[in-house]
Design a protein around this motif. Sequence first.
Motif, PDB file in Angstrom:
ATOM      1  N   GLN A 166       1.173  13.472  35.824  1.00  0.00           N
ATOM      2  CA  GLN A 166       0.888  12.347  36.723  1.00  0.00           C
ATOM      3  C   GLN A 166      -0.460  12.525  37.421  1.00  0.00           C
ATOM      4  OE1 GLN A 166       4.300  11.677  39.304  1.00  0.00           O
ATOM      5  NE2 GLN A 166       5.206  10.331  37.767  1.00  0.00           N
ATOM      6  N   GLY A 167      -1.369  13.224  36.746  1.00  0.00           N
ATOM      7  CA  GLY A 167      -2.737  13.366  37.237  1.00  0.00           C
ATOM      8  C   GLY A 167      -2.917  14.341  38.383  1.00  0.00           C
ATOM      9  N   ARG A 168      -1.995  15.281  38.564  1.00  0.00           N
ATOM     10  CA  ARG A 168      -2.070  16.221  39.691  1.00  0.00           C
ATOM     11  C   ARG A 168      -2.723  17.536  39.263  1.00  0.00           C
ATOM     12  NH1 ARG A 168       4.133  15.922  41.416  1.00  0.00           N
ATOM     13  NH2 ARG A 168       4.300  15.739  39.142  1.00  0.00           N
ATOM     14  N   TYR A 169      -3.729  17.944  39.997  1.00  0.00           N
ATOM     15  CA  TYR A 169      -4.494  19.141  39.642  1.00  0.00           C
ATOM     16  C   TYR A 169      -3.764  20.441  39.972  1.00  0.00           C
ATOM     17  CZ  TYR A 169      -8.689  16.306  38.843  1.00  0.00           C
ATOM     18  OH  TYR A 169      -9.599  15.394  38.347  1.00  0.00           O
ATOM     19  N   HIS A 170      -2.946  20.466  41.001  1.00  0.00           N
ATOM     20  CA  HIS A 170      -2.401  21.727  41.508  1.00  0.00           C
ATOM     21  C   HIS A 170      -0.999  22.042  40.989  1.00  0.00           C
ATOM     22  CE1 HIS A 170      -5.238  20.206  44.665  1.00  0.00           C
ATOM     23  NE2 HIS A 170      -5.752  21.382  44.417  1.00  0.00           N
ATOM     24  N   ILE A 171      -0.503  21.248  40.055  1.00  0.00           N
ATOM     25  CA  ILE A 171       0.878  21.414  39.623  1.00  0.00           C
ATOM     26  C   ILE A 171       1.017  22.526  38.576  1.00  0.00           C
ATOM     27  CG2 ILE A 171       0.761  19.744  37.727  1.00  0.00           C
ATOM     28  CD1 ILE A 171       3.560  18.814  38.554  1.00  0.00           C
ATOM     29  N   VAL A 172       2.152  23.241  38.652  1.00  0.00           N
ATOM     30  CA  VAL A 172       2.542  24.224  37.638  1.00  0.00           C
ATOM     31  C   VAL A 172       3.967  23.864  37.237  1.00  0.00           C
ATOM     32  CG1 VAL A 172       2.925  26.658  37.092  1.00  0.00           C
ATOM     33  CG2 VAL A 172       1.105  26.006  38.700  1.00  0.00           C
ATOM     34  N   ASN A 173       4.203  23.619  35.943  1.00  0.00           N
ATOM     35  CA  ASN A 173       5.538  23.177  35.540  1.00  0.00           C
ATOM     36  C   ASN A 173       6.490  24.359  35.375  1.00  0.00           C
ATOM     37  OD1 ASN A 173       5.151  24.299  32.996  1.00  0.00           O
ATOM     38  ND2 ASN A 173       5.240  22.381  31.883  1.00  0.00           N
ATOM     39  N   THR A 174       7.723  24.077  34.974  1.00  0.00           N
ATOM     40  CA  THR A 174       8.746  25.114  34.900  1.00  0.00           C
ATOM     41  C   THR A 174       8.474  26.151  33.820  1.00  0.00           C
ATOM     42  OG1 THR A 174      10.037  23.670  33.436  1.00  0.00           O
ATOM     43  CG2 THR A 174      10.541  23.576  35.793  1.00  0.00           C
ATOM     44  N   LEU A 175       7.599  25.834  32.888  1.00  0.00           N
ATOM     45  CA  LEU A 175       7.258  26.775  31.814  1.00  0.00           C
ATOM     46  C   LEU A 175       5.935  27.490  32.066  1.00  0.00           C
ATOM     47  CD1 LEU A 175       8.306  24.578  28.754  1.00  0.00           C
ATOM     48  CD2 LEU A 175       9.593  26.430  29.826  1.00  0.00           C
ATOM     49  N   GLY A 176       5.326  27.228  33.229  1.00  0.00           N
ATOM     50  CA  GLY A 176       4.093  27.911  33.579  1.00  0.00           C
ATOM     51  C   GLY A 176       2.821  27.238  33.121  1.00  0.00           C
ATOM     52  N   TYR A 177       2.907  25.987  32.640  1.00  0.00           N
ATOM     53  CA  TYR A 177       1.699  25.254  32.246  1.00  0.00           C
ATOM     54  C   TYR A 177       1.016  24.691  33.488  1.00  0.00           C
ATOM     55  CZ  TYR A 177       3.021  25.793  27.389  1.00  0.00           C
ATOM     56  OH  TYR A 177       3.327  26.332  26.158  1.00  0.00           O
ATOM     57  N   LEU A 178      -0.311  24.668  33.439  1.00  0.00           N
ATOM     58  CA  LEU A 178      -1.082  24.549  34.672  1.00  0.00           C
ATOM     59  C   LEU A 178      -1.961  23.309  34.732  1.00  0.00           C
ATOM     60  CD1 LEU A 178      -2.168  28.151  34.053  1.00  0.00           C
ATOM     61  CD2 LEU A 178      -0.951  27.622  36.150  1.00  0.00           C
TER      62      LEU A 178
ATOM     63  N   PHE B  53      -8.576  28.324  38.843  1.00  0.00           N
ATOM     64  CA  PHE B  53      -8.516  27.164  37.951  1.00  0.00           C
ATOM     65  C   PHE B  53      -7.717  26.024  38.588  1.00  0.00           C
ATOM     66  CE2 PHE B  53      -6.166  24.858  34.609  1.00  0.00           C
ATOM     67  CZ  PHE B  53      -7.227  24.342  33.877  1.00  0.00           C
ATOM     68  N   LEU B  54      -6.599  26.348  39.211  1.00  0.00           N
ATOM     69  CA  LEU B  54      -5.763  25.319  39.845  1.00  0.00           C
ATOM     70  C   LEU B  54      -6.475  24.636  41.011  1.00  0.00           C
ATOM     71  CD1 LEU B  54      -2.236  27.011  39.909  1.00  0.00           C
ATOM     72  CD2 LEU B  54      -2.905  24.978  38.611  1.00  0.00           C
ATOM     73  N   GLN B  55      -7.368  25.346  41.668  1.00  0.00           N
ATOM     74  CA  GLN B  55      -8.067  24.798  42.827  1.00  0.00           C
ATOM     75  C   GLN B  55      -9.372  24.093  42.463  1.00  0.00           C
ATOM     76  OE1 GLN B  55      -6.585  24.891  45.827  1.00  0.00           O
ATOM     77  NE2 GLN B  55      -4.879  25.994  44.862  1.00  0.00           N
ATOM     78  N   ASP B  56      -9.771  24.145  41.202  1.00  0.00           N
ATOM     79  CA  ASP B  56     -11.079  23.636  40.790  1.00  0.00           C
ATOM     80  C   ASP B  56     -10.915  22.423  39.871  1.00  0.00           C
ATOM     81  OD1 ASP B  56     -13.681  23.213  39.883  1.00  0.00           O
ATOM     82  OD2 ASP B  56     -14.138  25.357  39.753  1.00  0.00           O
ATOM     83  N   ALA B  57     -10.997  21.215  40.439  1.00  0.00           N
ATOM     84  CA  ALA B  57     -10.810  19.983  39.656  1.00  0.00           C
ATOM     85  C   ALA B  57     -11.902  19.818  38.609  1.00  0.00           C
ATOM     86  CB  ALA B  57     -10.791  18.773  40.598  1.00  0.00           C
ATOM     87  N   ALA B  58     -13.144  20.133  38.969  1.00  0.00           N
ATOM     88  CA  ALA B  58     -14.262  19.987  38.033  1.00  0.00           C
ATOM     89  C   ALA B  58     -14.091  20.904  36.826  1.00  0.00           C
ATOM     90  CB  ALA B  58     -15.576  20.288  38.744  1.00  0.00           C
ATOM     91  N   LEU B  59     -13.577  22.111  37.052  1.00  0.00           N
ATOM     92  CA  LEU B  59     -13.347  23.049  35.963  1.00  0.00           C
ATOM     93  C   LEU B  59     -12.249  22.528  35.028  1.00  0.00           C
ATOM     94  CD1 LEU B  59     -13.814  25.739  34.536  1.00  0.00           C
ATOM     95  CD2 LEU B  59     -12.223  26.804  36.166  1.00  0.00           C
ATOM     96  N   GLN B  60     -11.233  21.931  35.586  1.00  0.00           N
ATOM     97  CA  GLN B  60     -10.151  21.387  34.760  1.00  0.00           C
ATOM     98  C   GLN B  60     -10.649  20.248  33.876  1.00  0.00           C
ATOM     99  OE1 GLN B  60      -6.280  20.732  36.577  1.00  0.00           O
ATOM    100  NE2 GLN B  60      -6.714  22.215  38.201  1.00  0.00           N
ATOM    101  N   GLU B  61     -11.489  19.390  34.434  1.00  0.00           N
ATOM    102  CA  GLU B  61     -12.055  18.298  33.634  1.00  0.00           C
ATOM    103  C   GLU B  61     -12.943  18.849  32.512  1.00  0.00           C
ATOM    104  OE1 GLU B  61     -11.113  15.282  33.895  1.00  0.00           O
ATOM    105  OE2 GLU B  61     -10.064  15.374  35.796  1.00  0.00           O
ATOM    106  N   LYS B  62     -13.749  19.850  32.837  1.00  0.00           N
ATOM    107  CA  LYS B  62     -14.610  20.475  31.838  1.00  0.00           C
ATOM    108  C   LYS B  62     -13.776  21.157  30.758  1.00  0.00           C
ATOM    109  CE  LYS B  62     -18.611  21.794  30.224  1.00  0.00           C
ATOM    110  NZ  LYS B  62     -19.550  20.802  29.626  1.00  0.00           N
ATOM    111  N   MET B  63     -12.708  21.798  31.182  1.00  0.00           N
ATOM    112  CA  MET B  63     -11.825  22.490  30.248  1.00  0.00           C
ATOM    113  C   MET B  63     -11.205  21.519  29.249  1.00  0.00           C
ATOM    114  SD  MET B  63     -10.513  25.462  29.503  1.00  0.00           S
ATOM    115  CE  MET B  63      -9.090  26.144  28.666  1.00  0.00           C
ATOM    116  N   PHE B  64     -10.835  20.347  29.728  1.00  0.00           N
ATOM    117  CA  PHE B  64     -10.233  19.358  28.837  1.00  0.00           C
ATOM    118  C   PHE B  64     -11.235  18.925  27.764  1.00  0.00           C
ATOM    119  CE2 PHE B  64      -9.291  14.964  27.617  1.00  0.00           C
ATOM    120  CZ  PHE B  64      -7.997  15.119  27.148  1.00  0.00           C
ATOM    121  N   GLU B  65     -12.456  18.659  28.162  1.00  0.00           N
ATOM    122  CA  GLU B  65     -13.479  18.226  27.202  1.00  0.00           C
ATOM    123  C   GLU B  65     -13.776  19.329  26.173  1.00  0.00           C
ATOM    124  OE1 GLU B  65     -16.911  16.858  29.275  1.00  0.00           O
ATOM    125  OE2 GLU B  65     -15.817  15.311  30.392  1.00  0.00           O
ATOM    126  N   ILE B  66     -13.821  20.572  26.633  1.00  0.00           N
ATOM    127  CA  ILE B  66     -14.078  21.690  25.722  1.00  0.00           C
ATOM    128  C   ILE B  66     -12.922  21.832  24.725  1.00  0.00           C
ATOM    129  CG2 ILE B  66     -14.234  24.221  25.618  1.00  0.00           C
ATOM    130  CD1 ILE B  66     -15.846  24.077  28.218  1.00  0.00           C
TER     131      ILE B  66
END
Length: 214
Positions: free
Chosen positions: A82-94, A115-128
Amino acid sequence: MKRWTSFALHLAMIVVFTSFGSFSVTKKESPKVPESLRVTLELEPIVLQQQKTPVEEIAVNPPFLGKSFNGFKEALAFKESQGRYHIVNTLGYLGKYQFGKNTLRLMGVYDIQGFLQDAALQEKMFEINVARNKWILRRDIKRFNGKRIRGIEITESGILAAAHLAGAGNVKKYLRSYGKNDVADAYGTTISKYMKKFAGYDVSEILQKRNAKV
């Protein structure tokens, strides 16, 4: 005359009393209800109360940003977290795109909390990650793009979304088996579902890149 007058007076009085006596007052009675129609249940009064809907039960729709790459990644992020940067699910996905720790390390990210605190890094990670999967699946994208497998139109964006879900290797098996190897993640979401749900987006702005890293 006296006797006649007295008789006439008595006769008149008798007539008057007889006339008034002919009118009787009838008592008004309530209509009787048949026993078969009587209500025997004791009814409790109904009290209307204001209903409160829990926040988690309120339907939230994903943002629609068209069929651009931005629309693709936001639609996928909404499905994942749901577009949340800080979430960790029950299986440990971040994070927003629900990356596994092994995938993060593979592409050069080792600080999980950072990584969880860095929104810009998460966006970059997705593109990579998209660029990396494009390279791994380049031949399959060329071969299957525009075809149908078990009624589902295969598109580049659908292939990349499925790779994000199940890994590029499993997507290869799905395509080359023409849908027979349709694996699912731990929550029951299949490759074919992602192929269908995320079909038709324009992901051309991300170029394929071998061994892409942050």
